[in-house]
Motif scaffolding. Structure first.
Motif, PDB file in Angstrom:
ATOM      1  N   PHE A 797       0.835  -1.197   0.000  1.00  0.00           N
ATOM      2  CA  PHE A 797       0.000   0.000   0.000  1.00  0.00           C
ATOM      3  C   PHE A 797       0.878   1.258   0.000  1.00  0.00           C
ATOM      4  O   PHE A 797       1.938   1.300   0.624  1.00  0.00           O
ATOM      5  N   ASP A 798       0.403   2.283  -0.674  1.00  0.00           N
ATOM      6  CA  ASP A 798       0.947   3.648  -0.564  1.00  0.00           C
ATOM      7  C   ASP A 798       2.469   3.705  -0.742  1.00  0.00           C
ATOM      8  O   ASP A 798       3.214   4.119   0.155  1.00  0.00           O
ATOM      9  N   MET A 799       2.911   3.269  -1.912  1.00  0.00           N
ATOM     10  CA  MET A 799       4.315   3.440  -2.293  1.00  0.00           C
ATOM     11  C   MET A 799       4.322   4.292  -3.561  1.00  0.00           C
ATOM     12  O   MET A 799       4.461   3.780  -4.679  1.00  0.00           O
ATOM     13  N   PRO A 800       4.135   5.618  -3.409  1.00  0.00           N
ATOM     14  CA  PRO A 800       3.863   6.491  -4.555  1.00  0.00           C
ATOM     15  C   PRO A 800       5.025   6.629  -5.522  1.00  0.00           C
ATOM     16  O   PRO A 800       4.815   7.020  -6.674  1.00  0.00           O
ATOM     17  N   VAL A 803       8.803   2.531  -8.838  1.00  0.00           N
ATOM     18  CA  VAL A 803       8.818   2.511 -10.306  1.00  0.00           C
ATOM     19  C   VAL A 803       8.856   1.086 -10.836  1.00  0.00           C
ATOM     20  O   VAL A 803       8.147   0.750 -11.789  1.00  0.00           O
ATOM     21  N   GLU A 804       9.675   0.237 -10.223  1.00  0.00           N
ATOM     22  CA  GLU A 804       9.832  -1.108 -10.772  1.00  0.00           C
ATOM     23  C   GLU A 804       9.876  -2.157  -9.669  1.00  0.00           C
ATOM     24  O   GLU A 804      10.265  -1.892  -8.537  1.00  0.00           O
ATOM     25  N   ARG A 829       1.099   4.480  -7.915  1.00  0.00           N
ATOM     26  CA  ARG A 829       0.620   5.161  -9.120  1.00  0.00           C
ATOM     27  C   ARG A 829       1.562   5.067 -10.307  1.00  0.00           C
ATOM     28  O   ARG A 829       1.138   5.267 -11.447  1.00  0.00           O
ATOM     29  N   ILE A 830       2.864   4.775 -10.082  1.00  0.00           N
ATOM     30  CA  ILE A 830       3.775   4.721 -11.234  1.00  0.00           C
ATOM     31  C   ILE A 830       4.380   3.334 -11.438  1.00  0.00           C
ATOM     32  O   ILE A 830       5.234   3.160 -12.303  1.00  0.00           O
ATOM     33  N   LEU A 831       3.956   2.347 -10.673  1.00  0.00           N
ATOM     34  CA  LEU A 831       4.381   0.969 -10.908  1.00  0.00           C
ATOM     35  C   LEU A 831       3.622   0.421 -12.114  1.00  0.00           C
ATOM     36  O   LEU A 831       2.396   0.536 -12.184  1.00  0.00           O
ATOM     37  N   ASN A 849      -1.584   2.315 -11.175  1.00  0.00           N
ATOM     38  CA  ASN A 849      -1.399   2.548 -12.606  1.00  0.00           C
ATOM     39  C   ASN A 849      -2.132   1.482 -13.416  1.00  0.00           C
ATOM     40  O   ASN A 849      -1.929   0.284 -13.216  1.00  0.00           O
ATOM     41  N   GLU A 850      -2.967   1.945 -14.362  1.00  0.00           N
ATOM     42  CA  GLU A 850      -3.769   1.000 -15.144  1.00  0.00           C
ATOM     43  C   GLU A 850      -2.913   0.092 -16.017  1.00  0.00           C
ATOM     44  O   GLU A 850      -3.357  -0.993 -16.421  1.00  0.00           O
ATOM     45  N   THR A 851      -1.666   0.490 -16.303  1.00  0.00           N
ATOM     46  CA  THR A 851      -0.810  -0.359 -17.151  1.00  0.00           C
ATOM     47  C   THR A 851      -0.400  -1.645 -16.433  1.00  0.00           C
ATOM     48  O   THR A 851       0.137  -2.558 -17.062  1.00  0.00           O
ATOM     49  N   LEU A 852      -0.657  -1.712 -15.127  1.00  0.00           N
ATOM     50  CA  LEU A 852      -0.426  -2.979 -14.427  1.00  0.00           C
ATOM     51  C   LEU A 852      -1.235  -4.107 -15.051  1.00  0.00           C
ATOM     52  O   LEU A 852      -0.840  -5.279 -15.010  1.00  0.00           O
TER      53      LEU A 852
END
Length: 1008
Positions: A797-800, A803-804, A829-831, A849-852
């Motif tokens: 949770f909540d790791m804004p 990135v990877e 949000r950026i993973l 992030n929806e790209t997940l």
């Protein structure tokens, strides 16, 4: 019944007296009384089985004896408080010693006038036959499972012992008999034998029974050992060895063993025991119907309604169903109504057939356990009892004695509970995160047994308080549950219907009352209780609405247990220091409690101080470390004030269970942390270390403190909150063998610790790591063990700024996450990509992030997907790769359903679709038609949804449909007509749709 309560109670007071022999031996009155107590105790033990439980004169005699024992117990309390000031008994104590001795002499003499002879009564036969005793319903799948187990011979075992476990009357013998008589079983086994084992396992009897058959050599042999009580592991092992030798290497033996004891099952069984549970309502009714309705009797709806209510009283116990069903056979409606209105335990047939079966378990208990079992009757039927509270109550009542210096009272009390549980005295249990029993419940008939054997001791009366006890008690509660002279239980039990008038013959004498429990309701004048019942040992005022604890609490000098949890008190008065006997002070969930008085440090017998969820409590009082008997202290709160306890005081406490050390920012000297010696507290199973989120603390100091406060190696649960170091301490590289759950919350570290090396870790919760940019190889472990070999649930949770998340390359130690089944991602949000996890079945993605969704192919076993809080999607995230076999899809608080459906792709495998709280959705997409395997569709709380495409007829597999709180939803006529063919249709708070259905029903006669 003599040994039920009086014998262990006398044993307890004798033990307490003996601890003061040196000081009191100069008193002639003390010596006389002690000798008479010893004589009385020996008499009780000798005549324990010579008394009839139904003899009212004996019950009264035992009640008076019990009251005398309580008087001795109170006298010891008085002596213990006096002895610190005066080394010899006061004139008052001498007078009381003389009085009690004289009453014991006359009371013992009176027994022989009551009972001139000691004829041993015949024991009730639990196998007494009655109509329908061999009828069995249900359990067919259970029988099939046992029979398949019996036939499993491919494991190379010559001997297979299958225990069948359950409480008395549950149907173990009938279950085993049906298997024994099964045609497949008959043809499979060449030799069969049935032996009723009884209380003592007689090997010679078994050998004789088997010898009467043909030789066992090389044959398949079935032996049923019915009703086994033997807990001697050596005897059971001898039997298994004898059977193995006699069938030889070319033969095999299967033993079906029925028992009430899970301990016997564990000692004897070679496979997991089959636990028989109470029957379902359906099976209970099937049996009752067969027994109660004679061939000429009217089986009307009216009789069925009455019968179902009678069956509910049987609580699924087959023996009770058979007794009541046989009793009502060919009886008229008035007789059925009479049974429905009355408590089954009062029926003569219940006492003749059911109670003797249950009493067999009770009779085998030692006196100490009998007393503990009887005590459980103070709770209402069906009441969930907190196990930890129960054992503390046993200790407070003096039921638990120190049998060994190596074990504490709590250890012994927990053993008592385990033995009662293993012998089926508690039917239902709920377990905690350690897989240990946390709550328990007795079967109603076991509760009836407890009340029956207790006699006057636990005679319960319900009263309407307006007419009751005395004018001084009018403010206690609307109802009073009371136990004669011993306990008062007050509340609003759900099982009580209406109001029962007070029975004046059981009015409690205020000076005799020892236990008062308030289960619900509110009290206005608590001080009056203290004045009236000044001999209380147990006082439970939890959830009473109490705002202030009166100073007069100090007059309860005999109090051992005080529960003030879930009240509104802000402070504890200093007069608490007068409660020198207090062992348990429960204050959990006192949200307004601000401070504990220094006086608490004077309670030298305190063993449990419950302060969980006391969120306003600012610190522990200085001197808390002096309470050397303290075992349970779930929270240790550090403060800034000079009178606050220092961390080093924990060094003196031998704590068990859970410990949360809070406000670590207030540790200013590292020596305090070192002297606490947390790593030496081997009985702590759960450890929480936390810093205040707003604390001003240097990175180096925070890191140094955490390095020192390493947990014991056998820790099971670890939680770190608010840690401000830049990196985790070195001990987090260690392989804690028992650690199963880790929570890391609001930490400032730049990398996650190497938790993948923990061999037993099953549950990992990570929240609030803004400095972590990448999850790399180090996360999977640096030692021999790597890759989270046991992890089952992971929540991030909540790791804004994450990135990877890199995958871990497969090694000789295996792949990453081999057991991981549940993954939750929120606030990342950026993973953009998951690592490969072959066995994840449940995935939840929230506000990320929806790209997940493009990396769903990394989760080939995915079956359930939750998508939550996805807004403002403009286009499909991309190609998700190879589709999964998702069978359940839940969409919560999302806007663009068309885009999400396109992103998931594997719509054809979905069988259950839920669309929940999608406030902006006004029209479901046409792609809904691609859910061609859909069986269940739920649409709930979508206030703007006004239309569904006319495609419901294309969902040919749909059998269940729910619309809830969709106020403007309407369907097209074709879809409306389709609804009549849906097997399960639920529509709530959808006014326009409901009106459409009403019109369709009126116009076309279609029924929904």
């Amino acid at each position: 019944m003599a040994g039920t309560v009086a014998s262990p109670l006398l044993d307890m007071v004798c033990h307490r007296l003996d601890s003061h022999t040196r000081a009191l031996s100069k008193s002639t009155n003390f010596i006389k009384m002690r000798l008479k107590l010893a004589e009385t105790l020996a008499f009780l033990e000798e005549t324990e089985h010579h008394e009839s439980g139904d003899n009212s004169s004996i019950k009264i005699w035992l009640t008076v004896l019990r009251d005398l024992a309580y008087d001795v117990d109170v006298l010891i309390d008085d002596w213990e408080q006096q002895s610190n000031k005066i080394p010899r008994p006061s004139s008052y104590l001498e007078k009381e010693l003389r009085r009690i001795h004289g009453q014991l002499v006359s009371h013992l003499d009176s027994y022989f006038r009551l009972v001139p002879g000691h004829d041993v009564p015949e024991r009730a036969n639990p196998e007494m036959d009655f109509y329908g005793s061999d009828i069995v319903y249900g359990r067919y799948s259970e029988m099939s499972g046992v029979i398949n187990n019996m036939f499993s011979g491919n494991d190379g075992k010559i001997l297979r012992v299958i225990p069948i476990v359950g409480m008395g009357g549950i149907g173990k013998t009938v279950f085993a008999r049906r298997i024994f008589q099964n045609d497949e079983v008959k043809s499979h086994f060449q030799v069969k034998a049935w032996v009723s084992a009884g209380e003592n396992l007689d090997l010679a009897k078994i050998e004789e029974s088997v010898a009467s058959q043909s030789s066992l050599e090389g044959k398949k042999f079935l032996l049923v050992l019915d009703d086994v009580w033997e807990e001697d592991g050596k005897k059971l092992q001898e039997l298994k060895e004898w059977l193995t030798i006699n069938v030889g290497d070319s033969g095999s033996c299967c033993v079906l063993l029925t028992t009430r004891s899970s301990r016997v099952a564990a000692l004897a069984g070679t496979v997991p025991a089959k636990q028989l549970e109470c029957w379902s309502d359906e099976d209970s009714w099937a049996l009752f119907r067969c027994l109660a309705f004679g061939p000429m009797q009217d089986e009307s709806i009216e009789f069925e309604k009455i019968g179902l209510k009678i069956i509910a009283k049987c609580k699924g116990l087959p023996l009770a169903i058979k007794v009541v069903g046989g009793l009502l056979r060919c009886k008229n409606k008035q007789e059925w109504l009479s049974i429905r209105r009355h408590d089954l335990s009062n029926l003569p047939e219940f006492k003749a057939y059911v109670l003797p079966v249950l009493k067999l378990s009770y009779h085998r208990l030692p006196p100490t356990l009998k007393q503990c079992f009887v005590y459980c009757s103070i709770f209402p039927k069906g009441y969930w009892i907190n196990k930890e509270k129960l054992v503390q109550l046993w200790i407070a009542e003096g039921f638990v004695g120190l049998e060994s210096r190596d074990r504490g009272l709590e250890d012994i009390a927990n053993e008592y509970f385990s033995e009662l549980f293993q012998n089926s005295f508690f039917l239902d249990v709920m377990r905690d995160e350690f897989s240990e029993v946390a709550w328990c419940r007795m079967h109603d008939f076991m509760h009836d047994l407890a009340q029956f054997v207790a006699g006057v001791e636990c005679e319960i009366s319900l009263s309407q308080i307006g007419q009751v006890v005395s004018h001084k008690m009018h403010d206690l509660a609307q109802f009073v549950w009371r136990i004669e002279c011993s306990s008062l239980l007050m509340g609003y039990p759900r099982s009580v219907q209406g109001r029962v008038q007070y029975c004046s013959m059981v009015t409690p004498e205020p000076g005799k009352l020892r236990t008062l429990l308030l289960l619900s309701g509110k009290l206005d004048n608590v001080a009056s209780i203290f004045r009236m019942f000044n001999r209380l040992r147990v006082l439970d005022l939890s959830q009473s609405g109490l705002i202030e604890l009166p100073v007069s609490i100090g007059i309860l000098k005999h109090l051992r247990y005080l529960d003030l949890s879930h009240t509104y008190i802000r402070k504890i008065p200093n007069s608490i220091s007068k409660l020198k006997q207090l062992q348990t002070l429960e204050l959990s969930h006192c949200y307004n409690l601000e401070v504990l008085p220094r006086a608490i440090t004077l309670l030298t017998k305190l063993r449990n101080l419950g302060i969980s969820s006391c969120c306003s409590l600012i610190h522990m009082p200085s001197g808390i470390g002096k309470l050397k008997l303290l075992r349970k202290l779930p929270a240790f709160i550090l403060g800034k004030r000079s009178d606050a306890a220092k961390l080093k005081e924990l060094n003196l406490l031998n704590l068990v269970g859970r410990l949360a050390i809070k406000n670590l920012e207030n540790v200013k000297i590292l020596v305090d942390a070192q002297e606490a010696k947390i790593h030496e507290k081997v009985h702590i199973r759960s450890l929480e270390l936390s810093w205040n989120r707003n604390a001003d603390l240097s990175f180096d100091m925070s890191a140094a403190i955490l390095e020192i406060l390493r947990p014991p190696m056998n820790i099971k649960i670890l939680c770190l909150k608010g840690y401000r170091g830049l990196s985790f301490p070195g001990w987090m590289n260690w392989e804690f063998p028992n650690l199963v759950k880790v929570s890391l919350i609001d930490c400032s570290c730049q990398k996650l610790p190497p938790l993948g090396g923990l061999p037993g870790l099953q549950d990992l919760y990570i929240k609030g790591f803004p400095a972590v940019l990448s999850i790399g190889d180090e996360f999977y472990g640096n030692g021999v063990v790597k890759g989270f070999p046991s992890l089952q649930q992971l929540e991030i949770f909540d790791m804004p700024n994450l990135v990877e998340w890199n995958s871990f390359p497969a090694t000789a130690q295996g792949e990453q996450f081999p057991c991981l089944e549940k993954l939750t991602i929120e606030g990342c949000r950026i993973l953009t990509e998951f690592p490969f996890a072959p066995n994840i079945k449940n995935l939840a993605i929230c506000n990320s992030n929806e790209t997940l969704l493009n990396s769903l192919h990394h989760l080939p076993s995915l079956a359930s997907l939750v998508i939550d809080n996805f807004h403002e999607l403009e286009s499909s995230p991309g190609d998700p790769g190879n589709p999964n076999s998702i069978t359940k899809l839940t969409i919560h608080d999302c806007d663009s359903l068309e885009i999400l459906f396109a992103a998931v792709r594997s719509l054809s495998s979905v069988r259950h679709l839920s669309i929940l709280h999608c406030d902006k959705v006004d029209l479901l997409p046409m792609s809904l038609e691609k859910f061609d395997s859909l069986q269940k569709l739920e649409i709930v709380n979508c206030p703007r949804l006004f239309q569904i495409p006319d495609i419901l007829h294309q969902l040919s597999c749909l059998v269940e449909l729910t619309f809830e709180n969709c106020p403007i939803l309407e369907l097209k006529p074709e879809s409306i007509r389709l609804l009549s063919s849906i097997q399960i249709l639920m529509i709530q708070r959808c006014p326009l749709l409901e009106k459409q259905l009403e019109i369709e029903t009126t116009k076309k006669g279609v029924r929904f």
